[in-house]
Design an enzyme around this catalytic site. Structure first.
Site, PDB file in Angstrom:
ATOM      1  N   HIS A 189      88.982  37.568 105.037  1.00 17.73           N
ATOM      2  CA  HIS A 189      88.771  36.352 105.850  1.00 17.73           C
ATOM      3  C   HIS A 189      89.618  36.378 107.126  1.00 17.73           C
ATOM      4  CE1 HIS A 189      86.376  34.357 102.717  1.00 17.73           C
ATOM      5  NE2 HIS A 189      87.261  34.853 101.854  1.00 17.73           N
TER       6      HIS A 189
ATOM      7  N   ASN B  17      83.398  29.360  99.800  1.00 17.66           N
ATOM      8  CA  ASN B  17      82.531  30.274 100.527  1.00 17.66           C
ATOM      9  C   ASN B  17      81.194  29.593 100.804  1.00 17.66           C
ATOM     10  OD1 ASN B  17      84.349  32.461 100.510  1.00 17.66           O
ATOM     11  ND2 ASN B  17      83.620  33.187  98.538  1.00 17.66           N
TER      12      ASN B  17
ATOM     13  N   TYR C 123      97.051  32.999  96.266  1.00 20.00           N
ATOM     14  CA  TYR C 123      96.976  32.399  97.593  1.00 20.00           C
ATOM     15  C   TYR C 123      98.360  31.983  98.107  1.00 20.00           C
ATOM     16  CZ  TYR C 123      91.924  32.457  98.054  1.00 20.00           C
ATOM     17  OH  TYR C 123      90.630  32.869  98.198  1.00 20.00           O
TER      18      TYR C 123
END
Length: 743
Positions: A87, A161, A375
């Site tokens: 990303h 997404n 993350y």
């Protein structure tokens, strides 16, 4: 601007002020004649010459003592931070989120989802997955759709997404998947695409990826715009209501403009012609007041029904079919403000699946469990341990913790205690009844083991469901996409093995691909296709309820001698419906209208024919004018413009001599065009395969042609607008017309 539009603009500007106001603390807006200073505030007298030894004629060595020069170079040397592993290429915008009412209160007590009096500021970032920051926007890829909600209870991130499923079931496989999808290690190619040996080798040996591969190879892999994508939370989260009851939930964003895509040849060309196409499109829409909007919907399953399906609801490679679990629309997401500076906002914004607020929680989804760890760890690596203090990431609610120090610490805590418990009762834990976050008391029973549940072992029912649900043209595009990708795989083991995967989805699909890529054509199905379909899988299921051309880009092709009165009337009709019209001419300057029309120096062209291409527009209009049409006929570039638009299935409109140009020079096969009876004096409209033609369009025509975007309307502009609202004429492709035109 109408009164309603003024009210909407005022409202949408107002709703973002809490976060935008928070950012103002860090926004610097230089004014003319503001002095240049060092980072420590000293005014700089010369920023062009390093301090050095000189005799006035010849320079000697530069001096290390020049602290101004050193600071300038040092700061430049450290401008870049590590880009995201995936990303990396993205674009973002500010906006707001609002629920319609408290209908979700039966599932959750989270005010962001139940309190309709609130307007929650948001920041949304869209991105590709595979490519680096320097790759192109329009490659075939999954798109990230991540939204940060700045709620009064803290930040809530949906890190999703544009596709509802994922390639893997368990987060432990994430490094393998990313290594396989990224450029190959021995030569660092290809950039920004999956068409290579390693990706197809991995998914061919990992059958759980089959469902995601089908989505990525469909038209979903080449979206027309970020604004025309769905968004999905992908993972299964949980909601907790005021009674302590828990529901499993999936989050959905449904675009107001419908779900639309590029065609593959168009996507390839735009990647070279305008690699920033999607990020520019997002800004253009917002700056023109065509704010991107999505309905926010949830699917919920009560805890008692967790095991009531033939798939595991915690499996991220599966959807929850809408026939089994209906969507409930509960709110709306609107983006209404572009960023002020890309790096500190879009590049430094950071999301975590673990960022939830009271009333929202986690499930045992094995992909989510790993993402919750990964993350946060990733953001620390990119931005430092204090990444949540950066302006774009910090909450708008009060923040107080006993965390201290670390790299790039911004917050200064004026206290002599930094621990709990402490004698001053500072930074005390908050009981649940006062708003403190509490984990759901989940009963667990089992053994410690590396394993997956039984239902996680089935991989082909849902790929079949997806394939069966596509329109005929969508299936053709999917076959062509897989054939393109596998044709870039040099290792026969790779492309032949994936035929076996496809044969477990659909026998005819596998045969069609095998014939083109020189695989071994299967002689019988790997497993039967169950034939079932589901709602919400084909893009046709998301056409707007009211046809719209808002923000659609229309190219008007003109040369000297064009009918400016007609062109202005058509343009006014289209722009009244919030389409964006661009005049394209032989030069970026004034273009002279036909004789007898007083337009001063003429009409200024926004671009010239060589500066843009048909790929960058949704439709083409060619006005009348004899001299103009003759000049167009001599331009091979213009002829290519129109043929390429026809091959890409886009609406094309022409009037008068513009129709003659289509008939005699462009020669669109199989298309019925207006036939003049007496010098193009009729305003009869002929629509054929998305091509709209007429003899004339005058002021009186415009008066009677009150723009109606609906089928079977009489007017020229109305017919053209309706064809644009349908996105493309896919019948042109299915009937073989587009194949007959060289583009």
């Amino acid at each position: 601007m109408s009164f309603g539009e003024s009210v909407e603009k005022a409202f949408t500007t107002m709703t973002s002020t809490r976060k935008i106001g928070d950012l103002q603390r860090d926004i610097q807006e230089p004014r003319p004649n503001d002095p240049l200073t060092t980072d420590h505030g000293v005014k700089v007298s010369d920023t062009d010459n390093w301090l050095r030894i000189t005799n006035g004629s010849h320079n000697g060595p530069s001096l290390l003592e020049d602290q101004i020069g050193r600071e300038k170079i040092h700061r430049f040397d450290h401008e870049r931070i590590p880009e995201r592993v995936v990303h990396a290429r993205g674009a973002g915008a500010h906006g707001y989120f609002k629920v319609f009412d408290d209908r979700a209160s039966k599932y959750t007590f989270a005010p962001v989802l139940t309190d309709s009096s609130r307007t929650t500021p948001v920041f949304t970032r869209f991105s590709t997955v595979q490519g680096s920051r320097g790759s192109a926007d329009t490659v075939r890829d999954v798109r990230g759709f991540a939204t940060k909600f700045y709620t009064e209870e803290g930040n809530w991130d949906i890190v999703g997404n544009d596709i509802p499923v994922f390639f893997i079931q368990d987060a432990i496989k994430f490094p393998d998947f990313v290594h396989a999808v990224k450029p190959e290690p021995h030569n660092e190619v290809p950039q920004g695409q999956t068409a290579h040996n390693n990706f197809w080798d991995f998914v061919g040996l990992q059958p759980e990826s089959a469902h995601m591969v089908m989505w990525a190879m469909s038209d979903r892999g080449v979206p027309r715009s970020f604004r025309m994508m769905q968004g999905f939370g992908v993972n299964t989260f949980t909601l907790l209501n005021a009674s302590g009851e828990r529901h499993f939930v999936k989050f959905h964003f449904i675009p107001e403009l419908g779900v639309h895509s590029l065609v593959w040849d168009e996507a390839l060309k735009i990647g070279g012609q305008d690699p920033d196409f999607h990020r520019k499109d997002l800004n253009e829409a917002i700056e023109n007041g065509a704010y991107p909007k999505w309905k926010f919907a949830i699917q919920t399953i009560s805890q008692s029904k967790e095991h009531a399906f033939d798939f595991d609801i915690l499996d991220a490679t599966k959807i929850w079919p809408q026939e089994l679990v209906p969507l409930e629309e509960i709110g709306e997401l609107v983006l209404n403000r572009v960023v002020d500076e890309f790096f500190p906002e879009t590049e430094q914004v950071a999301f975590c699946t673990s960022h939830v607020v009271p009333g929202i929680g986690f499930s045992d989804d094995p992909l989510l469990q790993g993402r919750n760890f990964s993350y946060f760890d990733t953001q620390v690596s990119r931005l430092g341990i204090n990444w949540e203090e950066l302006p774009i990431n910090r909450p708008v609610c009060p923040v107080l913790s006993h965390n201290r120090d670390g790299k790039s610490r911004h917050r200064i805590v004026k206290s002599d205690v930094n621990y709990w418990p402490n004698r001053k009762n500072e930074g005390r834990p908050v009981p649940p009844e006062e708003g403190g976050y509490v984990e759901y008391a989940q009963r667990l029973d089992g053994i410690k083991k590396r394993a997956r549940g039984e239902k996680f072992q089935e991989h082909f029912n849902q790929p079949q469901l997806f394939y069966n649900s596509l329109a005929a043209y969508e299936k053709v595009h999917l076959v062509n996409a897989i054939c393109f990708e596998l044709s870039h795989c040099e290792d026969p083991v790779v492309y032949k093995s994936y035929i076996d995967i496809l044969n477990n989805i659909d026998f005819d699909l596998a045969k069609a691909v095998a014939i083109k890529v020189n695989g071994e054509v299967p002689t019988k199905p790997g497993r039967p296709n169950h034939g079932k379909k589901s709602k919400g899988l084909s893009q046709l299921d998301f056409l707007p309820k009211e046809p719209t051309i808002v923000s659609r880009r229309i190219a008007i092709l003109i040369t000297d001698g064009f009918n400016a009165v007609e062109m202005q009337a058509v343009r006014a009709a289209l722009t009244s419906a919030k389409a964006v019209c661009y005049v394209i001419g032989p030069r970026r300057n004034f273009i002279r209208p036909m004789s007898g029309q007083d337009f001063g120096r003429g009409v200024f062209a926004d671009h010239h024919f060589e500066g843009q291409r048909s790929t960058l527009f949704d439709a083409i209009y060619i006005p009348s004018g004899e001299e103009h049409a003759k000049t167009l006929a001599k331009s091979g570039r213009v002829v290519h413009w129109v043929r390429e638009a026809f091959g890409h299935l886009k609406p094309i409109a022409a009037v008068g001599e513009g129709v003659d140009f289509l008939r005699n020079v462009v020669r669109l096969p199989g298309v019925d065009l207006f036939v003049p009876s007496h010098n193009h004096d009729s305003d009869e409209v002929v629509t054929s395969y998305g091509v709209i033609t007429t003899g004339k369009y005058s002021i009186s025509s415009a008066v009677t042609d009150a723009l109606q975007i609906a089928p079977d309307t009489r007017g020229f502009a109305s017919n053209f607008a309706f064809q644009i609202s349908q996105h493309r004429c896919y019948k042109r492709e299915s009937d073989g017309l587009s194949d007959q035109v060289a583009f």
